[in-house]
Design a protein around this motif. Structure first.
Motif, PDB file in Angstrom:
ATOM      1  N   ALA A 120       0.822  -1.207   0.000  1.00 51.80           N
ATOM      2  CA  ALA A 120       0.000   0.000   0.000  1.00 51.80           C
ATOM      3  C   ALA A 120       0.857   1.258   0.000  1.00 51.80           C
ATOM      4  CB  ALA A 120      -0.932   0.000   1.218  1.00 51.80           C
ATOM      5  N   ALA A 121       1.945   1.247   0.756  1.00 54.30           N
ATOM      6  CA  ALA A 121       2.841   2.407   0.793  1.00 54.30           C
ATOM      7  C   ALA A 121       3.443   2.668  -0.589  1.00 54.30           C
ATOM      8  CB  ALA A 121       3.951   2.180   1.818  1.00 54.30           C
ATOM      9  N   ALA A 122       3.877   1.607  -1.263  1.00 50.66           N
ATOM     10  CA  ALA A 122       4.441   1.762  -2.606  1.00 50.66           C
ATOM     11  C   ALA A 122       3.399   2.292  -3.581  1.00 50.66           C
ATOM     12  CB  ALA A 122       4.994   0.421  -3.095  1.00 50.66           C
ATOM     13  N   ALA A 123       2.168   1.778  -3.469  1.00 51.20           N
ATOM     14  CA  ALA A 123       1.097   2.216  -4.364  1.00 51.20           C
ATOM     15  C   ALA A 123       0.753   3.683  -4.136  1.00 51.20           C
ATOM     16  CB  ALA A 123      -0.137   1.340  -4.168  1.00 51.20           C
ATOM     17  N   VAL A 124       0.664   4.095  -2.874  1.00 51.61           N
ATOM     18  CA  VAL A 124       0.330   5.490  -2.564  1.00 51.61           C
ATOM     19  C   VAL A 124       1.414   6.435  -3.073  1.00 51.61           C
ATOM     20  CG1 VAL A 124       0.051   7.154  -0.677  1.00 51.61           C
ATOM     21  CG2 VAL A 124      -1.153   4.968  -0.606  1.00 51.61           C
ATOM     22  N   ALA A 125       2.677   6.081  -2.846  1.00 52.43           N
ATOM     23  CA  ALA A 125       3.774   6.930  -3.309  1.00 52.43           C
ATOM     24  C   ALA A 125       3.777   7.044  -4.827  1.00 52.43           C
ATOM     25  CB  ALA A 125       5.103   6.375  -2.807  1.00 52.43           C
ATOM     26  N   PHE A 126       3.581   5.926  -5.516  1.00 53.24           N
ATOM     27  CA  PHE A 126       3.572   5.942  -6.978  1.00 53.24           C
ATOM     28  C   PHE A 126       2.396   6.757  -7.508  1.00 53.24           C
ATOM     29  CE2 PHE A 126       2.058   4.050 -10.987  1.00 53.24           C
ATOM     30  CZ  PHE A 126       3.163   4.282 -11.790  1.00 53.24           C
ATOM     31  N   ALA A 127       1.218   6.553  -6.935  1.00 51.95           N
ATOM     32  CA  ALA A 127       0.035   7.275  -7.403  1.00 51.95           C
ATOM     33  C   ALA A 127       0.153   8.775  -7.142  1.00 51.95           C
ATOM     34  CB  ALA A 127      -1.213   6.723  -6.723  1.00 51.95           C
ATOM     35  N   THR A 128       0.709   9.135  -5.991  1.00 51.71           N
ATOM     36  CA  THR A 128       0.861  10.554  -5.670  1.00 51.71           C
ATOM     37  C   THR A 128       1.818  11.228  -6.639  1.00 51.71           C
ATOM     38  OG1 THR A 128       0.492  10.066  -3.331  1.00 51.71           O
ATOM     39  CG2 THR A 128       1.475  12.190  -3.866  1.00 51.71           C
ATOM     40  N   GLY A 129       2.963  10.602  -6.886  1.00 47.63           N
ATOM     41  CA  GLY A 129       3.904  11.172  -7.836  1.00 47.63           C
ATOM     42  C   GLY A 129       3.324  11.249  -9.242  1.00 47.63           C
ATOM     43  N   SER A 130       2.641  10.188  -9.676  1.00 46.62           N
ATOM     44  CA  SER A 130       2.065  10.162 -11.013  1.00 46.62           C
ATOM     45  C   SER A 130       0.996  11.233 -11.198  1.00 46.62           C
ATOM     46  CB  SER A 130       1.460   8.782 -11.297  1.00 46.62           C
ATOM     47  OG  SER A 130       2.444   7.774 -11.252  1.00 46.62           O
ATOM     48  N   SER A 131       0.273  11.549 -10.131  1.00 45.31           N
ATOM     49  CA  SER A 131      -0.776  12.572 -10.228  1.00 45.31           C
ATOM     50  C   SER A 131      -0.214  13.908 -10.681  1.00 45.31           C
ATOM     51  CB  SER A 131      -1.484  12.730  -8.881  1.00 45.31           C
ATOM     52  OG  SER A 131      -0.639  13.364  -7.923  1.00 45.31           O
ATOM     53  N   ARG A 132       1.038  14.184 -10.340  1.00 40.84           N
ATOM     54  CA  ARG A 132       1.643  15.463 -10.717  1.00 40.84           C
ATOM     55  C   ARG A 132       1.823  15.575 -12.237  1.00 40.84           C
ATOM     56  NH1 ARG A 132       0.639  18.612  -6.902  1.00 40.84           N
ATOM     57  NH2 ARG A 132       2.513  19.915  -7.116  1.00 40.84           N
ATOM     58  N   VAL A 133       2.042  14.438 -12.894  1.00 45.44           N
ATOM     59  CA  VAL A 133       2.169  14.443 -14.350  1.00 45.44           C
ATOM     60  C   VAL A 133       0.801  14.631 -14.991  1.00 45.44           C
ATOM     61  CG1 VAL A 133       2.971  13.151 -16.362  1.00 45.44           C
ATOM     62  CG2 VAL A 133       4.184  12.951 -14.186  1.00 45.44           C
ATOM     63  N   PHE A 134      -0.201  13.907 -14.490  1.00 45.50           N
ATOM     64  CA  PHE A 134      -1.545  14.036 -15.050  1.00 45.50           C
ATOM     65  C   PHE A 134      -2.091  15.453 -14.868  1.00 45.50           C
ATOM     66  CE2 PHE A 134      -1.421   9.405 -14.687  1.00 45.50           C
ATOM     67  CZ  PHE A 134      -2.015   9.035 -15.883  1.00 45.50           C
ATOM     68  N   LEU A 135      -1.760  16.081 -13.764  1.00 48.76           N
ATOM     69  CA  LEU A 135      -2.222  17.453 -13.514  1.00 48.76           C
ATOM     70  C   LEU A 135      -1.354  18.491 -14.213  1.00 48.76           C
ATOM     71  CD1 LEU A 135      -3.072  17.101  -9.716  1.00 48.76           C
ATOM     72  CD2 LEU A 135      -4.688  17.265 -11.617  1.00 48.76           C
ATOM     73  N   GLN A 136      -0.275  18.060 -14.850  1.00 50.95           N
ATOM     74  CA  GLN A 136       0.622  18.913 -15.632  1.00 50.95           C
ATOM     75  C   GLN A 136       1.284  20.015 -14.803  1.00 50.95           C
ATOM     76  OE1 GLN A 136      -2.558  19.795 -18.470  1.00 50.95           O
ATOM     77  NE2 GLN A 136      -2.948  17.687 -17.868  1.00 50.95           N
ATOM     78  N   VAL A 137       1.538  19.723 -13.536  1.00 45.78           N
ATOM     79  CA  VAL A 137       2.327  20.641 -12.714  1.00 45.78           C
ATOM     80  C   VAL A 137       3.780  20.174 -12.624  1.00 45.78           C
ATOM     81  CG1 VAL A 137       0.388  21.503 -11.353  1.00 45.78           C
ATOM     82  CG2 VAL A 137       1.584  19.439 -10.603  1.00 45.78           C
ATOM     83  N   HIS A 138       4.056  18.999 -13.197  1.00 44.26           N
ATOM     84  CA  HIS A 138       5.411  18.484 -13.311  1.00 44.26           C
ATOM     85  C   HIS A 138       5.542  17.741 -14.619  1.00 44.26           C
ATOM     86  CE1 HIS A 138       7.518  19.369  -9.591  1.00 44.26           C
ATOM     87  NE2 HIS A 138       6.480  18.990  -8.880  1.00 44.26           N
ATOM     88  N   PHE A 139       6.747  17.722 -15.157  1.00 42.05           N
ATOM     89  CA  PHE A 139       7.057  16.850 -16.282  1.00 42.05           C
ATOM     90  C   PHE A 139       7.298  15.435 -15.757  1.00 42.05           C
ATOM     91  CE2 PHE A 139       8.554  21.009 -17.945  1.00 42.05           C
ATOM     92  CZ  PHE A 139       7.751  21.069 -19.076  1.00 42.05           C
ATOM     93  N   ALA A 140       7.198  14.460 -16.661  1.00 42.46           N
ATOM     94  CA  ALA A 140       7.391  13.064 -16.263  1.00 42.46           C
ATOM     95  C   ALA A 140       8.788  12.835 -15.691  1.00 42.46           C
ATOM     96  CB  ALA A 140       7.139  12.151 -17.458  1.00 42.46           C
ATOM     97  N   SER A 141       9.806  13.464 -16.277  1.00 40.53           N
ATOM     98  CA  SER A 141      11.165  13.264 -15.771  1.00 40.53           C
ATOM     99  C   SER A 141      11.347  13.885 -14.390  1.00 40.53           C
ATOM    100  CB  SER A 141      12.189  13.844 -16.745  1.00 40.53           C
ATOM    101  OG  SER A 141      12.026  15.246 -16.885  1.00 40.53           O
ATOM    102  N   ASP A 142      10.578  14.940 -14.061  1.00 36.30           N
ATOM    103  CA  ASP A 142      10.615  15.511 -12.713  1.00 36.30           C
ATOM    104  C   ASP A 142      10.184  14.473 -11.679  1.00 36.30           C
ATOM    105  OD1 ASP A 142      11.212  17.957 -13.894  1.00 36.30           O
ATOM    106  OD2 ASP A 142       9.126  18.634 -13.871  1.00 36.30           O
ATOM    107  N   VAL A 143       9.102  13.779 -12.004  1.00 41.93           N
ATOM    108  CA  VAL A 143       8.551  12.779 -11.085  1.00 41.93           C
ATOM    109  C   VAL A 143       9.481  11.576 -10.985  1.00 41.93           C
ATOM    110  CG1 VAL A 143       6.639  11.161 -10.746  1.00 41.93           C
ATOM    111  CG2 VAL A 143       6.177  13.536 -11.403  1.00 41.93           C
ATOM    112  N   LEU A 144      10.008  11.130 -12.114  1.00 44.01           N
ATOM    113  CA  LEU A 144      10.933   9.993 -12.086  1.00 44.01           C
ATOM    114  C   LEU A 144      12.176  10.333 -11.261  1.00 44.01           C
ATOM    115  CD1 LEU A 144      11.449   7.144 -13.086  1.00 44.01           C
ATOM    116  CD2 LEU A 144      12.477   8.108 -15.149  1.00 44.01           C
ATOM    117  N   ALA A 145      12.692  11.545 -11.420  1.00 41.29           N
ATOM    118  CA  ALA A 145      13.841  11.975 -10.620  1.00 41.29           C
ATOM    119  C   ALA A 145      13.463  12.100  -9.149  1.00 41.29           C
ATOM    120  CB  ALA A 145      14.370  13.308 -11.143  1.00 41.29           C
ATOM    121  N   GLY A 146      12.242  12.539  -8.855  1.00 40.07           N
ATOM    122  CA  GLY A 146      11.783  12.609  -7.467  1.00 40.07           C
ATOM    123  C   GLY A 146      11.701  11.232  -6.837  1.00 40.07           C
ATOM    124  N   PHE A 147      11.197  10.256  -7.604  1.00 38.79           N
ATOM    125  CA  PHE A 147      11.184   8.880  -7.105  1.00 38.79           C
ATOM    126  C   PHE A 147      12.606   8.409  -6.808  1.00 38.79           C
ATOM    127  CE2 PHE A 147       7.025   7.859  -9.546  1.00 38.79           C
ATOM    128  CZ  PHE A 147       6.260   8.228  -8.453  1.00 38.79           C
TER     129      PHE A 147
END
Length: 273
Positions: A222-249
């Motif tokens: 559940a922790a892994a799923a929540v972290a992944f979903a939270t980071g991915s939401s930033r790409v869908f909302l277009q407040v981050h680029f995909a590489s921003d989120v991947l680097a954040g992970f």
């Protein structure tokens, strides 16, 4: 394949056009992978009376795995950062991915990701940090309390430092459902979610009573799923680029490995003192 090749651009655009099902598949794969790794850890990575190796050998093996994770995450972060400097490469792919999502995703889907993204808001994670610290102090877990607060506070310092180094502007969007200021790279929501929910899972695994041992695997998944979903939401909302989120992970995973490794080493030294 070169980052500016037409085949790669087509693949990125196709993935962005099907971003929602791809997100669902990635989430399922992540949960399955976590459960599989947990099973392998229980089968081969837990010291028992019949084990051939001493507890120290298991500790060293886990520390080596943690060190490999740190090196791998740091290498991924460095590779992304290196390619950001050339606008013909990763930056253009990021922009293509973001523009395609903007053109294809529905408002209802965006509203769903607005709810998800709040799981990584600084105010929520600060409240979680304070609540966790109080619980740990009440249970007289002073060492774990220091590690818990240090992990979250350390990431809260590290991420802005990295943002100020790279000074990458955020993508543009017009939906008006989510707002973010400051620099874009790396994503603070992605890194802080990995650290906060990863540390929370670690604490629960360590502190849950033996009669609740069956809950440990679902907690980690559940922790892994929540972290992944939270980071991915930033790409869908277009407040981050995909590489921003991947680097954040990547940066969050590296810092999480450092913190858990330090706590496990302290735990072993306490046992053998």
């Amino acid at each position: 394949m070169e980052l500016d090749s037409s085949a790669l651009r087509h693949a990125v655009q196709s993935l962005a056009s099907h971003a929602l099902p791809a997100f669902g598949v990635a989430l399922v794969v992540l949960i399955a992978a976590v459960c599989g790794l947990w099973w392998l850890g229980l089968r081969y990575g837990v010291h028992r009376e019949t084990s051939r190796f001493a507890p120290l050998a298991y500790l060293l093996a886990y520390l080596a795995l943690g060190f490999a994770l740190i090196i791998g995450a740091a290498a991924l972060f460095a590779e992304i950062a290196e390619n950001l400097g050339d606008g013909r490469k990763l930056g253009q792919l990021d922009l293509l991915f973001s523009d395609t999502i903007r053109a294809t995703i529905s408002v209802d889907a965006l509203r769903f990701f607005v709810l998800l993204t709040h799981l990584g808001d600084p105010i929520l994670l600060t409240a979680l940090c304070l609540a966790g610290a109080l619980v740990l102090l009440w249970q007289r877990q002073r060492g774990l309390c220091i590690g818990w607060v240090g992990a979250i506070a350390g990431n809260a310092v590290l991420n802005p430092l990295l943002k100020n180094i790279f000074e990458r502007a955020r993508p543009l969007h017009e939906h008006g459902l989510a707002f973010a200021d400051g620099w874009s790279f790396p994503s603070g929501h992605a890194s802080s979610s990995v650290v906060a929910y990863g540390m929370l899972a670690y604490l629960l695994v360590r502190l849950l009573p033996a009669r609740w041992s069956a809950m440990r695997q679902p907690v980690v998944a559940a922790a892994a799923a929540v972290a992944f979903a939270t980071g991915s939401s930033r790409v869908f909302l277009q407040v981050h680029f995909a590489s921003d989120v991947l680097a954040g992970f990547a940066s969050g995973a590296a810092w999480l490995a450092v913190c858990i490794g330090a706590l496990e080493l302290a735990r072993y030294r306490k046992r053998t003192a």
